[in-house]
Structures are given as structure tokens and as C-alpha cells.
Design an enzyme around this catalytic site. Structure first.
Site, PDB file in Angstrom:
ATOM      1  N   CYS A  74     -46.384 -10.826  -0.832  1.00  0.00           N
ATOM      2  CA  CYS A  74     -47.355 -11.879  -1.143  1.00  0.00           C
ATOM      3  C   CYS A  74     -46.995 -13.164  -0.409  1.00  0.00           C
ATOM      4  CB  CYS A  74     -47.370 -12.186  -2.641  1.00  0.00           C
ATOM      5  SG  CYS A  74     -47.810 -10.805  -3.695  1.00  0.00           S
ATOM      6  N   ASP A  75     -48.013 -13.951  -0.156  1.00  0.00           N
ATOM      7  CA  ASP A  75     -47.765 -15.292   0.351  1.00  0.00           C
ATOM      8  C   ASP A  75     -48.939 -16.181  -0.030  1.00  0.00           C
ATOM      9  OD1 ASP A  75     -45.726 -16.791   2.072  1.00  0.00           O
ATOM     10  OD2 ASP A  75     -47.633 -17.473   2.890  1.00  0.00           O
TER      11      ASP A  75
END
Length: 198
Positions: A74-75
Site C-alpha cells: 500500500c501507499d
């Protein structure tokens, strides 16, 4: 061991999965996020592409360690008027960020990428728009005093689920996306892959 590996050290993302009843384990990748952001910025990449690239890189670093497992990277990116914001290094940095965002609308872009055996199976990018109210500097200093170290753990120096709610006049978008992960689409994907009961 859980069939899902979260390639993130974010306590907020871990709490989202745990609270949703998803069995998972955590393995945090080492990624030079600042270097990658600088390179992509120099190439003119939009922030959504950066979030996706970083999420995929995190998953790809961890995926080979867990054959057959789903690995989630995730980012999140915060952009305002062409400027990208990162987690502040200290209280002074948090104050500077919040003054820069005060009275303006910024965008949060969150991405999740799922890989298995090094192959990208799925990804989802979502966006939210948040408008900060024109708060006083006296309020800002009181907020920083009360929020303490928490302001250093997120881009923009706020947690919408806590005291940070007082910073805003309007929020448009998915709550989980704002917290840093498009949770509902991710849950749909992992349900279809047997991680949780459909």
C-alpha cells in the site's frame, strides 16, 4: 500463518485489517520511498502513479518470501496545488505542513496492490478530497500540543479519526481511503480468494 501478508509497517493499515476480521501477518519491506518519489517527480509522474508504483514495489519485495501467499502493498500520496507532502520529520515540520494546507483543498490518493509469487494480481487506486478550514495559529499550536507524536505518523500531520477532524470544513471521499488503504475493494478481492468467508 495467515494467507495474507501485509507489506506495511503502518499501524493504521494493520488496525483496519484487524478490525475488519481479516487474518494477516506483517512483513515490512525496505524501500527508498524518498528516492523513488524524487525520480518519478523529475519524470513528471502524477501522484497517483507514484502511489501505485510504491505499493507495487513494497508487495514485490515481500512476495518472493511467501510462496503461494497473497501479499498486499500500500501507499498514499498527499498533493495540494502541485506540491507533494510526506510525513513530517518533527513538530516544526508538522506545523509548516498544516499552515501550507490551511484554507485549501488537498487530495489524498491511496493505492493497494496484491501480488502472489511475484505476479501482480490486482490493484486499486482511490482518491479523496479534503478541505481544511482557515484555523487560527493559536488553534494550530493547541492542536499540535494535544496530538503530540501522532502528527509525525501520517502525511499532512493529521489523523481524521482523531483530533485531526477539527482541522477540516469538508471531506469528500471514502473514509478508509483517507486512512491510507482502499479497504472495501481490497476486502472484496480477498473474499474472492478465500482469505475471508464470502
Amino acid at each position: 500463518m495467515a494467507e495474507l501478508i501485509l507489506a506495511s509497517g503502518s499501524r493504521t493499515r494493520q488496525a483496519m485489517l484487524a478490525n475488519a476480521g481479516v487474518p494477516f501477518a506483517v512483513d515490512v519491506p525496505r524501500v527508498d520511498e524518498d528516492g523513488i518519489k524524487a525520480a518519478m517527480r523529475a519524470e513528471g509522474a502524477p501522484p497517483g502513479d507514484v502511489a501505485e508504483a510504491l505499493a507495487e514495489l513494497k508487495a514485490s519485495r515481500i512476495s518472493p518470501r511467501y510462496p503461494g501467499f497473497l501479499v498486499v502493498g500500500c501507499d498514499q500520496m498527499l498533493a495540494c496545488d502541485g506540491r507533494w507532502f510526506d510525513k513530517p520529520a518533527d513538530r516544526a515540520g508538522a506545523r509548516e505542513q498544516l499552515l501550507a494546507l490551511r484554507g485549501r483543498t488537498h487530495e489524498l490518493i491511496s493505492c493497494a496492490v496484491v501480488m502472489r509469487d511475484g505476479e501482480r494480481l490486482w490493484h486499486h487506486v482511490d482518491r479523496a478530497k479534503l478541505t481544511m478550514r482557515p484555523f487560527t495559529e493559536a488553534f494550530l499550536d493547541e492542536y499540535l500540543d494535544r496530538a503530540g507524536e501522532a502528527v509525525l505518523h501520517s502525511v499532512g500531520a493529521y489523523q481524521l479519526e482523531g483530533l485531526g477532524a477539527q482541522l477540516f470544513s469538508r471531506v469528500q471521499g471514502d473514509y478508509f481511503t483517507i486512512l491510507g488503504m482502499p479497504l472495501l475493494p481490497l476486502l472484496d478481492f480477498v473474499r474472492n480468494h478465500g482469505v475471508v468467508t464470502p
